[in-house]
Design an enzyme around this catalytic site. Structure first.
Site, mmCIF file in Angstrom:
data_model
loop_
_atom_site.group_PDB
_atom_site.id
_atom_site.type_symbol
_atom_site.label_atom_id
_atom_site.label_comp_id
_atom_site.label_asym_id
_atom_site.label_seq_id
_atom_site.Cartn_x
_atom_site.Cartn_y
_atom_site.Cartn_z
ATOM 1 N N GLY A 78 1.215 -5.725 -11.571
ATOM 2 C CA GLY A 78 1.864 -6.446 -10.392
ATOM 3 C C GLY A 78 2.566 -5.482 -9.791
ATOM 4 O O GLY A 78 2.909 -4.456 -9.786
ATOM 5 N N SER A 79 4.002 -5.940 -8.913
ATOM 6 C CA SER A 79 4.896 -5.237 -8.237
ATOM 7 C C SER A 79 5.613 -5.058 -9.740
ATOM 8 O O SER A 79 6.650 -3.572 -9.391
ATOM 9 C CB SER A 79 5.579 -6.562 -7.670
ATOM 10 O OG SER A 79 4.759 -7.079 -6.457
#
Length: 604
Positions: free
Chosen positions: A316-317
């Site tokens: 993810g981020s």
């Protein structure tokens, strides 16, 4: 008048018939009869001696090697003495694993001079068992009943002091892990044959197992050893210990903080990694739930793998800073390049939006640093679109995407990444990669990538083994790791570090702030991939990666929590507090002074 004596007259002599002679005795036969017997005896002796000589020849020549081997087996004893495995210690010298003598208690009721109940009542307080249970066990047979195993020396001494006939203590060696589950994911365990089955006990078997050559000893007729034949010092062993880079003090803090959050958010599991960015040494590698290696047989098999190394997930981020570094290093963008954040876009017909689009909408023109501060997915898609696809793919491969990191622990899994053709021809693949989805890696690989950003752009090898050291702390052997490979320039690394500091000071990572210290970080909240394709409903993985101190980065701290529940379960709420607690412990243990300046000018 008496008659005169009769005389032997010639007329009364018996006369032989005319023509016959008296029978003559065969004197030659009489003489030769003993000779025949003598020859017969001598012949028998000669044949017997000949057979004995033939048998002697057979024994001395034909069967000599086999007989000599048999004699040596009877007269000689080849002994390979059992020696304990080497101890495992942490970086401070704390013992994490060692061998100790233990005893198995056997009972032979047929030899008891007291009742079984009386014996059971004497053993009960020593073995911490009820007398009734022990009596029931003693009723299982007349001999060879295993009452208890792995008794300590102190308990064995108490049993021996009972001086009860029919009780037998057999000594053996057992691997002891004093801190139980504290570092089980790293240490592993050994089986009943003293062979490593997981963790370092498996991967470092060669270093942990002492090799002792067999010793040849001579026995006497009764089987006992000849004292003058026992070589002096043949049981002497080295005092080397396998020292790790782990810090058990920090490991405990990490586990406590991790368990607290896993319990609070009813998560499936979690892991914490602390890496020294200078050389890749790991100060902490903790997971929960774990297991007690002293009683490994009580746990399911899936506990024995270290999922920070063996299980893949979509980061993810937390992967966004890596993409920003690639964009800066390739010259595709500059630190002050503006980007327009619509809040929601479509790429090849697939919708992509920011996590907060429903509440914040689009943000319009934002800087590269603000893309990380707000964790803008749309902004990252625009950044990656500025990089030539083939160049982007090449840089990701330089960082080891889809490969092993080479850690010195077993069961590491290589990440999954699209093949070059698919990646270059599919815009949506590049778009999802920009915000850390559509591919998978292990937590240890993500920590390694962030170490590249923190140490000035060099790729280091994560490891937990420091080497073999003697009891005085002198090194005997130390591992050689691959040369630190340059990936990013120092300027790029420093720029990204400043942007990550802004994430903590002004963005989604505020919950990781520690007053007086400059800290960088990045939050991550990713959908959890379904093994059968797509994503699981309402299942996510939250993470936070922290770097500090920013003015001279030394530590990367990564926390990943799998499937936390609740509407407030995000990287900033679940994982960031764990990282904050661990960084606070590092500051205390390493006595790191406050930063000279805690004011960041990034993004102003």
């Amino acid at each position: 008048m008496s008659n005169p004596p009769r005389s032997l007259s010639p007329q009364r002599v018996r006369r032989l018939p005319i023509g016959s002679r008296p029978k003559r005795i065969d004197r030659t036969a009489l003489v030769n009869q003993p000779t025949f017997r003598l020859v017969l005896v001598w012949g028998a002796l000669t044949v017997g001696c000949g057979l004995l000589l033939l048998n002697l020849g057979r024994l001395q020549i034909a069967e000599a090697p086999a007989l000599q081997k048999l004699a040596q087996e009877q007269q000689m004893l080849y002994m390979r003495p059992f020696v304990p495995r080497r101890q495992i210690i942490d970086r401070t010298g704390t013992v994490l694993a060692l061998d100790r003598p233990v005893y198995t208690l056997f009972a032979h009721p047929k030899l008891f001079k007291e009742s079984k109940q009386a014996i059971a009542e004497k053993l009960a307080p020593l073995l911490q068992k009820s007398a009734a249970d022990l009596t029931k066990k003693l009723d299982q047979g007349e001999t060879g009943i295993r009452v208890e195993y792995a008794l300590s020396e102190s308990v064995a001494d108490q049993v021996a002091n009972l001086k009860a006939d029919g009780l037998e203590l057999l000594q053996s060696q057992q691997r002891l892990y004093p801190h139980k589950d504290m570092a089980a994911d790293v240490l592993g365990y050994v089986n009943d044959e003293h062979k490593g089955q997981a963790g370092l006990e498996l991967s470092q078997q060669r270093l942990l197992e002492r090799i002792v050559s067999p010793v040849r000893l001579r026995r006497m007729g009764d089987g006992s050893l000849m004292p003058d034949q026992v070589p002096g010092g043949f049981l002497n062993v080295d005092d080397w210990q396998l020292q790790l880079t782990l810090d058990s003090r920090l490991q405990r803090v990490a586990i406590a903080a991790l368990q607290q959050q896993v319990t609070k958010f009813d998560a499936k599991r979690g892991t914490v990694i602390v890496m020294d960015v200078r050389d890749g040494s790991l100060l902490t590698l903790a997971s929960t739930p774990s297991y007690d290696p002293n009683q490994y047989f009580k746990y399911p098999l899936d506990r024995f793998k270290n999922w920070a190394l063996s299980d893949l997930y979509e980061p993810g981020s937390t992967f966004k800073p890596i993409n920003v570094a690639i964009a800066l290093e390739t010259g595709s963008v500059k630190p002050d390049t503006p980007f327009y954040d619509e809040g929601q876009i479509q790429v090849s017909g697939w919708p992509i939006q920011n996590f907060d689009y429903s509440s914040s909408g689009g943000r319009g023109n934002i800087t590269l640093s603000e893309i990380l501060e707000y964790s803008s997915n749309v902004g990252m898609v625009h950044v990656v679109q500025e990089i030539k696809p083939s160049v982007y793919y090449t840089w990701l491969k330089r960082l080891g995407m889809g490969e092993l990191v080479g850690i010195d622990l077993p069961s590491e899994t290589a990440g999954q990444f699209k093949d070059k053709k698919t990646f270059l021809e599919s815009p949506i693949e590049r778009a999802t990669t920009s915000f850390g989805q559509g591919f998978s890696l292990t937590p240890i690989h993500l920590a390694q990538m962030h170490a590249v950003l923190a140490n000035g752009g060099r790729l280091v090898t994560p490891h937990v083994v420091r080497g073999l050291f003697d009891s005085k702390g002198q090194p005997y052997w130390q591992p050689n790791f691959p040369t630190k490979r340059p990936v990013f320039s120092k300027a790029t690394s420093q720029t990204v570090m400043a942007m990550m500091e802004a994430v903590v000071s002004k963005g989604t990572g505020k919950s990781a702030q520690i007053p007086g210290y400059r800290i960088g970080g990045k939050t991550g909240t990713a959908q959890k991939a379904n093994p059968n394709g797509g994503y699981l409903d309402r299942a996510k993985i939250t993470s936070f990666v922290g770097v500090f101190p920013i003015e001279s980065p030394r530590y990367v701290v990564l926390a990943v929590v799998d499937e936390p529940k609740g509407g407030d379960a995000f990287g900033s709420t679940v994982a960031a507090p764990i990282v904050k607690a661990v960084m606070g412990a590092i500051i205390s243990l390493e006595k790191i002074p406050p930063s000279v300046s805690v004011t960041s000018e990034v993004g102003r």
